[in-house]
Design a protein around this motif. Structure first.
Motif, PDB file in Angstrom:
ATOM      1  N   ARG A  70       0.829  -1.199   0.000  1.00 30.31           N
ATOM      2  CA  ARG A  70       0.000   0.000   0.000  1.00 30.31           C
ATOM      3  C   ARG A  70       0.866   1.251   0.000  1.00 30.31           C
ATOM      4  N   ASP A  85      -3.567   0.696  -3.831  1.00 37.57           N
ATOM      5  CA  ASP A  85      -3.148  -0.701  -3.927  1.00 37.57           C
ATOM      6  C   ASP A  85      -2.016  -0.753  -4.943  1.00 37.57           C
ATOM      7  N   ALA A 111      -0.275  -0.533  10.370  1.00 35.27           N
ATOM      8  CA  ALA A 111      -1.302   0.364  10.914  1.00 35.27           C
ATOM      9  C   ALA A 111      -0.924   0.712  12.352  1.00 35.27           C
ATOM     10  N   ASP A 127      -6.848   4.887  10.988  1.00 32.07           N
ATOM     11  CA  ASP A 127      -7.056   3.457  10.826  1.00 32.07           C
ATOM     12  C   ASP A 127      -7.317   3.211   9.339  1.00 32.07           C
ATOM     13  N   GLU A 129      -7.965   0.506   7.693  1.00 34.20           N
ATOM     14  CA  GLU A 129      -9.016  -0.460   7.386  1.00 34.20           C
ATOM     15  C   GLU A 129     -10.397   0.165   7.575  1.00 34.20           C
ATOM     16  N   ALA A 130     -10.559   0.879   8.671  1.00 33.35           N
ATOM     17  CA  ALA A 130     -11.837   1.564   8.911  1.00 33.35           C
ATOM     18  C   ALA A 130     -11.955   2.838   8.084  1.00 33.35           C
ATOM     19  N   ARG A 131     -10.819   3.300   7.566  1.00 31.69           N
ATOM     20  CA  ARG A 131     -10.755   4.507   6.736  1.00 31.69           C
ATOM     21  C   ARG A 131     -11.285   5.735   7.482  1.00 31.69           C
TER      22      ARG A 131
END
Length: 320
Positions: A70, A85, A111, A127, A129-131
Motif C-alpha cells: 500500500r 493498492d 497500521a 485506521d 481499514e476503517a478509513r
C-alpha cells in the motif's frame, strides 16, 4: 528558468557503464507530482515510469507500507489521504482528515498511519481499514515531516513554526520530548540504526542531529540553501537543498562535508533503495527523479516524471 546540471564527459561515460546496475531487486518508487496531480510508479531496476494514476488535491506526502502493498498519499487541498493498492496500481479508498495533511508515515506493522496536520498543529492517527481518523497527538506548530521508529514505539515530527522536533509515544500519545533545533525544520528522518534523528532546517540552512535515546542535539551541520529532507545510507547523509539545487553529502560519524552534488533544479524528496546502494531525489523544477550511487557519489542519471514532483516521505518500497 529550468536548468539541467551539466555532466562532464568522464561522468557521462561512468554513468553509461553504471546505469544498468540494478537497485535492490524489485524496488519501486512512488513519486507524487503536485502540479501534475498524479502519482508515478517508477521501476528502479530499469529507471522507467511503468504507470501513473491521477490524484487530486495537490498530492504531496507519500508513505509506503513495509510490505510494499500500500501507498498512502496526502492531498492538502482535498483535506484527505488516498489509499493506493500498489499491485493493481489503483486507488481504492480515501480517508477524510480535514485541516492540512502533509507529512505521512506508516507504523511498521502496517497500521496505524500517521499524518501531520499543518493547520491543527497535531499528528492525526488513521485506521486504514476503517478509513477514518481514530485519534490525534499534540505536536508543535505546523508539523511537516513524520518518521516512525523501527519498533513502532516512537513517532517523530518536525514542527516547523515551533523550531522543534517532537518525540511522541505511539501507545499513549504522550510527548516524550520536545527538542529545540534550527529554524523552520521541515523534513525529519531516523537513521537506519535507529540511533539518530535528522531534522532539515529550511530557515537556518543546516541539519540538526538528535540522539534518539537522550533527545540531545549532538551536532548541527551546515548544508546548502533551504534544506528540505534527509536520507542516510552507507555511512553518509544526503540532504536536498531546494534553493541551492544541490544535494549536500556529509559523513554520518563526523559531520564532515564529503560532496555537494547537482542532481536537478529544486530537489525536494529523497529516499534510499532497500539495499542502500542508491539514493533517489525528486527534482521539482526539472520534473525528474535522479539516481545517486551512495558509494561513489556519482549522479548516474534521471527519469522524467510529472510536473512538480515532491515525493515528501519514504516513497520507495519493495514490489508488491
Amino acid at each position: 528558468m529550468r536548468r539541467v546540471a551539466a555532466i562532464g564527459a568522464k561522468a557521462v561515460f561512468v554513468a553509461a557503464l553504471l546505469w544498468s546496475l540494478p537497485a535492490a531487486a524489485g524496488d519501486i518508487a512512488y513519486v507524487t507530482s503536485q502540479e501534475a496531480g498524479e502519482l508515478a510508479f517508477v521501476d528502479l531496476d530499469a529507471m522507467t515510469v511503468t504507470k501513473t494514476i491521477a490524484v487530486t488535491g495537490k498530492p504531496a506526502g507519500i508513505a509506503v507500507s513495509t510490505d510494499g502493498r500500500r501507498a498512502y498519499v496526502s492531498r492538502p487541498e482535498d483535506k484527505a489521504i488516498s489509499i493506493v493498492d500498489t499491485a493493481s496500481g489503483e486507488t481504492f479508498g480515501e480517508i477524510a482528515t480535514g485541516g492540512g495533511p502533509l507529512g505521512i508515515a506508516v507504523h511498521p506493522s502496517g497500521a496505524p498511519v500517521y499524518v501531520a496536520d499543518w493547520f491543527s498543529h497535531s499528528l492525526l492517527v488513521l485506521d486504514p481499514e476503517a478509513r477514518k481518523v481514530v485519534g490525534s497527538f499534540e505536536t508543535g506548530e505546523s508539523p511537516s515531516g513524520v518518521a516512525v521508529s523501527a519498533d513502532g514505539k516512537v513517532v517523530v515530527t518536525a514542527d516547523r513554526d515551533s523550531n522543534q522536533v517532537s518525540f511522541i509515544d505511539t501507545e499513549t500519545g504522550a510527548a516524550i520530548a520536545r527538542v529545540a533545533v534550527g529554524e523552520r525544520p521541515f523534513g525529519v528522518t531516523i537513521s537506519p540504526d535507529g540511533k539518530r534523528v535528522y531534522a532539515a532546517n529550511v530557515g537556518s540552512d543546516d541539519v540538526s542531529i538528535i540522539d534518539m535515546a537522550t533527545h540531545a542535539v549532538t551536532s548541527t551541520v551546515p548544508v546548502g540553501s533551504h534544506p528540505y529532507a534527509v536520507a542516510e545510507s552507507r555511512g553518509k547523509v544526503f540532504v536536498t537543498d531546494q534553493y541551492g539545487s544541490t544535494v549536500t553529502v556529509f559523513d554520518a560519524a563526523t559531520g564532515k562535508r564529503l560532496e555537494q552534488l547537482e542532481t536537478g533544479e529544486y530537489p525536494e524528496g529523497i529516499d534510499v533503495g532497500s539495499d542502500g546502494r542508491f539514493v533517489y531525489v525528486a527534482n521539482w523544477f526539472d520534473n525528474t527523479l535522479s539516481k545517486i550511487d551512495a558509494e561513489t557519489l556519482e549522479v548516474m542519471g534521471s527519469v522524467e516524471v510529472g510536473d512538480g514532483p515532491r515525493a515528501f516521505g519514504e516513497f520507495i518500497g519493495p514490489a508488491p
